[in-house]
Design a protein around this motif. Structure first.
Motif, PDB file in Angstrom:
ATOM      1  N   SER A 160       7.157  55.163 -27.086  1.00  0.00           N
ATOM      2  CA  SER A 160       5.914  54.774 -26.430  1.00  0.00           C
ATOM      3  C   SER A 160       5.773  53.249 -26.486  1.00  0.00           C
ATOM      4  O   SER A 160       6.495  52.568 -27.227  1.00  0.00           O
ATOM      5  N   GLU A 161       4.841  52.729 -25.726  1.00  0.00           N
ATOM      6  CA  GLU A 161       4.584  51.282 -25.737  1.00  0.00           C
ATOM      7  C   GLU A 161       4.250  50.802 -27.148  1.00  0.00           C
ATOM      8  O   GLU A 161       4.781  49.787 -27.619  1.00  0.00           O
ATOM      9  N   GLY A 162       3.358  51.540 -27.842  1.00  0.00           N
ATOM     10  CA  GLY A 162       2.948  51.134 -29.187  1.00  0.00           C
ATOM     11  C   GLY A 162       4.092  51.173 -30.183  1.00  0.00           C
ATOM     12  O   GLY A 162       4.259  50.258 -30.999  1.00  0.00           O
ATOM     13  N   LYS A 163       4.893  52.225 -30.125  1.00  0.00           N
ATOM     14  CA  LYS A 163       6.008  52.358 -31.056  1.00  0.00           C
ATOM     15  C   LYS A 163       7.077  51.306 -30.786  1.00  0.00           C
ATOM     16  O   LYS A 163       7.701  50.771 -31.714  1.00  0.00           O
ATOM     17  N   MET A 164       7.276  50.987 -29.512  1.00  0.00           N
ATOM     18  CA  MET A 164       8.271  49.968 -29.159  1.00  0.00           C
ATOM     19  C   MET A 164       7.807  48.591 -29.615  1.00  0.00           C
ATOM     20  O   MET A 164       8.614  47.774 -30.090  1.00  0.00           O
ATOM     21  N   ARG A 165       6.510  48.315 -29.500  1.00  0.00           N
ATOM     22  CA  ARG A 165       5.988  47.030 -29.963  1.00  0.00           C
ATOM     23  C   ARG A 165       6.168  46.884 -31.465  1.00  0.00           C
ATOM     24  O   ARG A 165       6.518  45.808 -31.968  1.00  0.00           O
ATOM     25  N   GLU A 166       5.953  47.958 -32.215  1.00  0.00           N
ATOM     26  CA  GLU A 166       6.140  47.906 -33.674  1.00  0.00           C
ATOM     27  C   GLU A 166       7.590  47.591 -34.024  1.00  0.00           C
ATOM     28  O   GLU A 166       7.856  46.827 -34.958  1.00  0.00           O
ATOM     29  N   LEU A 167       8.539  48.163 -33.280  1.00  0.00           N
ATOM     30  CA  LEU A 167       9.952  47.890 -33.539  1.00  0.00           C
ATOM     31  C   LEU A 167      10.278  46.425 -33.242  1.00  0.00           C
ATOM     32  O   LEU A 167      10.985  45.770 -34.013  1.00  0.00           O
ATOM     33  N   VAL A 168       9.776  45.908 -32.120  1.00  0.00           N
ATOM     34  CA  VAL A 168       9.992  44.501 -31.780  1.00  0.00           C
ATOM     35  C   VAL A 168       9.444  43.610 -32.884  1.00  0.00           C
ATOM     36  O   VAL A 168      10.100  42.647 -33.309  1.00  0.00           O
ATOM     37  N   ASP A 169       8.245  43.913 -33.368  1.00  0.00           N
ATOM     38  CA  ASP A 169       7.627  43.122 -34.436  1.00  0.00           C
ATOM     39  C   ASP A 169       8.465  43.138 -35.707  1.00  0.00           C
ATOM     40  O   ASP A 169       8.687  42.099 -36.339  1.00  0.00           O
ATOM     41  N   ARG A 170       8.938  44.320 -36.093  1.00  0.00           N
ATOM     42  CA  ARG A 170       9.730  44.431 -37.324  1.00  0.00           C
ATOM     43  C   ARG A 170      11.040  43.666 -37.203  1.00  0.00           C
ATOM     44  O   ARG A 170      11.460  42.965 -38.125  1.00  0.00           O
ATOM     45  N   GLU A 171      11.706  43.815 -36.062  1.00  0.00           N
ATOM     46  CA  GLU A 171      12.969  43.105 -35.879  1.00  0.00           C
ATOM     47  C   GLU A 171      12.746  41.595 -35.835  1.00  0.00           C
ATOM     48  O   GLU A 171      13.558  40.827 -36.386  1.00  0.00           O
ATOM     49  N   TYR A 172      11.660  41.173 -35.207  1.00  0.00           N
ATOM     50  CA  TYR A 172      11.337  39.742 -35.181  1.00  0.00           C
ATOM     51  C   TYR A 172      11.096  39.219 -36.598  1.00  0.00           C
ATOM     52  O   TYR A 172      11.585  38.144 -36.967  1.00  0.00           O
ATOM     53  N   ASN A 173      10.344  39.957 -37.389  1.00  0.00           N
ATOM     54  CA  ASN A 173      10.023  39.512 -38.745  1.00  0.00           C
ATOM     55  C   ASN A 173      11.249  39.469 -39.650  1.00  0.00           C
ATOM     56  O   ASN A 173      11.421  38.537 -40.436  1.00  0.00           O
ATOM     57  N   VAL A 174      12.111  40.468 -39.554  1.00  0.00           N
ATOM     58  CA  VAL A 174      13.350  40.461 -40.336  1.00  0.00           C
ATOM     59  C   VAL A 174      14.232  39.293 -39.905  1.00  0.00           C
ATOM     60  O   VAL A 174      14.804  38.584 -40.741  1.00  0.00           O
ATOM     61  N   LEU A 175      14.345  39.084 -38.592  1.00  0.00           N
ATOM     62  CA  LEU A 175      15.138  37.973 -38.077  1.00  0.00           C
ATOM     63  C   LEU A 175      14.589  36.639 -38.578  1.00  0.00           C
ATOM     64  O   LEU A 175      15.355  35.757 -38.992  1.00  0.00           O
ATOM     65  N   THR A 176      13.282  36.485 -38.559  1.00  0.00           N
ATOM     66  CA  THR A 176      12.656  35.250 -39.037  1.00  0.00           C
ATOM     67  C   THR A 176      12.950  35.016 -40.517  1.00  0.00           C
ATOM     68  O   THR A 176      13.252  33.888 -40.937  1.00  0.00           O
ATOM     69  N   LEU A 177      12.906  36.075 -41.306  1.00  0.00           N
ATOM     70  CA  LEU A 177      13.198  35.950 -42.735  1.00  0.00           C
ATOM     71  C   LEU A 177      14.658  35.576 -42.974  1.00  0.00           C
ATOM     72  O   LEU A 177      14.969  34.767 -43.850  1.00  0.00           O
ATOM     73  N   LEU A 178      15.553  36.167 -42.212  1.00  0.00           N
ATOM     74  CA  LEU A 178      16.971  35.828 -42.343  1.00  0.00           C
ATOM     75  C   LEU A 178      17.214  34.356 -42.006  1.00  0.00           C
ATOM     76  O   LEU A 178      17.976  33.668 -42.694  1.00  0.00           O
ATOM     77  N   GLU A 234       5.135  35.011 -26.370  1.00  0.00           N
ATOM     78  CA  GLU A 234       5.533  33.619 -26.589  1.00  0.00           C
ATOM     79  C   GLU A 234       5.994  33.411 -28.027  1.00  0.00           C
ATOM     80  O   GLU A 234       6.963  32.683 -28.284  1.00  0.00           O
ATOM     81  N   LYS A 235       5.306  34.058 -28.975  1.00  0.00           N
ATOM     82  CA  LYS A 235       5.724  33.968 -30.384  1.00  0.00           C
ATOM     83  C   LYS A 235       7.104  34.584 -30.567  1.00  0.00           C
ATOM     84  O   LYS A 235       7.970  33.991 -31.225  1.00  0.00           O
ATOM     85  N   TRP A 236       7.328  35.740 -29.979  1.00  0.00           N
ATOM     86  CA  TRP A 236       8.631  36.386 -30.104  1.00  0.00           C
ATOM     87  C   TRP A 236       9.739  35.503 -29.521  1.00  0.00           C
ATOM     88  O   TRP A 236      10.808  35.371 -30.111  1.00  0.00           O
ATOM     89  N   MET A 237       9.468  34.892 -28.380  1.00  0.00           N
ATOM     90  CA  MET A 237      10.481  34.068 -27.720  1.00  0.00           C
ATOM     91  C   MET A 237      10.810  32.795 -28.503  1.00  0.00           C
ATOM     92  O   MET A 237      11.877  32.195 -28.303  1.00  0.00           O
ATOM     93  N   SER A 238       9.924  32.385 -29.393  1.00  0.00           N
ATOM     94  CA  SER A 238      10.147  31.142 -30.148  1.00  0.00           C
ATOM     95  C   SER A 238      11.387  31.211 -31.024  1.00  0.00           C
ATOM     96  O   SER A 238      11.938  30.179 -31.416  1.00  0.00           O
ATOM     97  N   VAL A 239      11.845  32.430 -31.336  1.00  0.00           N
ATOM     98  CA  VAL A 239      13.001  32.568 -32.214  1.00  0.00           C
ATOM     99  C   VAL A 239      14.262  31.997 -31.552  1.00  0.00           C
ATOM    100  O   VAL A 239      15.140  31.456 -32.235  1.00  0.00           O
ATOM    101  N   TYR A 240      14.342  32.077 -30.222  1.00  0.00           N
ATOM    102  CA  TYR A 240      15.503  31.524 -29.526  1.00  0.00           C
ATOM    103  C   TYR A 240      15.514  29.996 -29.629  1.00  0.00           C
ATOM    104  O   TYR A 240      16.580  29.385 -29.759  1.00  0.00           O
ATOM    105  N   ASP A 241      14.331  29.394 -29.573  1.00  0.00           N
ATOM    106  CA  ASP A 241      14.245  27.937 -29.734  1.00  0.00           C
ATOM    107  C   ASP A 241      14.604  27.525 -31.156  1.00  0.00           C
ATOM    108  O   ASP A 241      15.257  26.499 -31.367  1.00  0.00           O
ATOM    109  N   THR A 242      14.180  28.322 -32.132  1.00  0.00           N
ATOM    110  CA  THR A 242      14.528  28.032 -33.529  1.00  0.00           C
ATOM    111  C   THR A 242      16.035  28.041 -33.719  1.00  0.00           C
ATOM    112  O   THR A 242      16.607  27.151 -34.373  1.00  0.00           O
TER     113      THR A 242
END
Length: 346
Positions: A160-178, A234-242
């Protein structure tokens, strides 16, 4: 005025065989804005007939005018691959997009998960984040969730939209921590850390691309004349700039210079290849958004994706059949099926 969209046929097919017997095929559309890009890492089999077939396919597909230059670069990449599994990293988007492909990636990442989880814990402790948050950002849990998302698509029961957003958030947060772990030098194994960063980036790109599709088609009528993407986009996309930032490039160069046996040219090829990967993944998201808006219809968009995948598969299959004229059909089918498996297209 007609709203029809003309979908062009494939224009470019390139193939190279490096000194380790691995073939890479790249396929692009005529329309450079909506390009289809498929990298296929195909192990050259020891059997004489299949090896001969692989070489014929390469000859048939290789229309690149700078073959000598590319072969030299691929030779350098072969040296880098011994250290960084760069062939997998450069094929990460394809591998993370299907169950068959992700099984290849998962097998390698799962072995690293204990070490990676320790790195995530260390950086969160340094940042004074809570234990509850740490539990939600465990690397192996995100791997499992990404597998489940792909399996749900395979069963035609997508998230679902909500479940997919949660996955994107988790992957973004793990990526940011790495990334922060790499920045703050908390890891004793930068090779594993770099591999995990770029693998997670490929996973995140697949998930974000999927979420964009779901979000747009669920909400674009309501959001007419407004921003049609999620407010966190926009926050999610910032990881590519980082990952394209000066400090990150310098860290990659330092790693290549001081922690590997690469030559100066090898270090350059290494970090430039990874920077190209970041740029391509960012472009994948942006191109997909433009394509979604241009089509504006979920059924038309779905047909386009099916057509693109089929066109690529048909082109490669035709090359194998043509190159294998006179060979045993079983050999041809086996070689083609292995190519599709490693291309994450089956």
């Amino acid at each position: 005025m007609s709203n029809a969209i003309v979908i062009n046929t494939l224009e470019e097919l390139e193939a190279f065989l490096n000194e380790k017997g691995v073939m890479e095929i790249a396929v692009r559309n005529q329309n450079k804005r909506f390009k289809a890009f498929q990298k296929v890492m195909i192990s050259n089999p020891p059997e004489t007939q299949e090896k001969e077939l692989t070489e014929k396919v390469i000859h048939a597909l290789n229309i690149n005018k700078n073959t000598a230059m590319n072969e030299r670069n691929l030779k350098l990449l072969g040296e880098i691959a011994k250290l960084e599994k760069i062939g997998i990293l450069l094929n990460g988007l394809n591998l993370c997009a299907t169950c068959a492909g992700f099984a290849i990636m998962y097998a390698k990442l799962d072995k690293m998960s204990i070490q990676i989880n320790q790195q995530l814990y260390q950086i969160q402790k340094l940042m004074k984040q809570s234990q509850d948050i740490q539990n939600d950002y465990e690397f192996n849990k995100v791997l499992s969730d990404h597998t489940d998302m792909l399996d749900s698509q395979r069963r035609q029961q997508p998230y679902s939209e909500g479940k997919m957003r949660e996955l994107v958030d988790r992957e973004y947060n793990v990526l940011t921590l790495l990334i922060r772990s790499f920045q703050k030098d908390t890891s004793s194994d930068n090779s594993t850390l770099i591999f995990s960063i770029f693998s997670m980036l490929a996973m995140f790109t697949v998930s974000l691309r999927t979420f964009d599709e779901i979000y747009f088609f669920n909400n674009h009528k309501t959001l007419r004349d407004k921003d049609v993407w999620h407010l966190a986009h926009e926050k999610w996309m910032s990881v590519y700039d980082t990952l394209s930032s000066e400090w990150f490039i310098e860290k990659l160069q330092d790693y290549g210079t001081f922690e590997t046996k690469l030559t100066t040219l090898g270090v350059d090829i290494y970090y430039i290849s990874l920077m190209d990967q970041v740029a391509e993944l960012k472009e994948e998201i942006e191109d997909n958004q433009a394509l979604i808006v241009a089509m504006g219809d979920t059924e038309l968009f779905g047909r386009f994706k099916e057509m693109s995948s089929k066109e690529i598969a048909d082109s490669i299959e035709a090359a194998y059949k043509e190159a294998g004229a006179g060979m045993d059909g079983t050999v041809i089918r086996a070689a083609y099926q292995e190519a599709m498996r490693l291309a994450a297209m089956i």
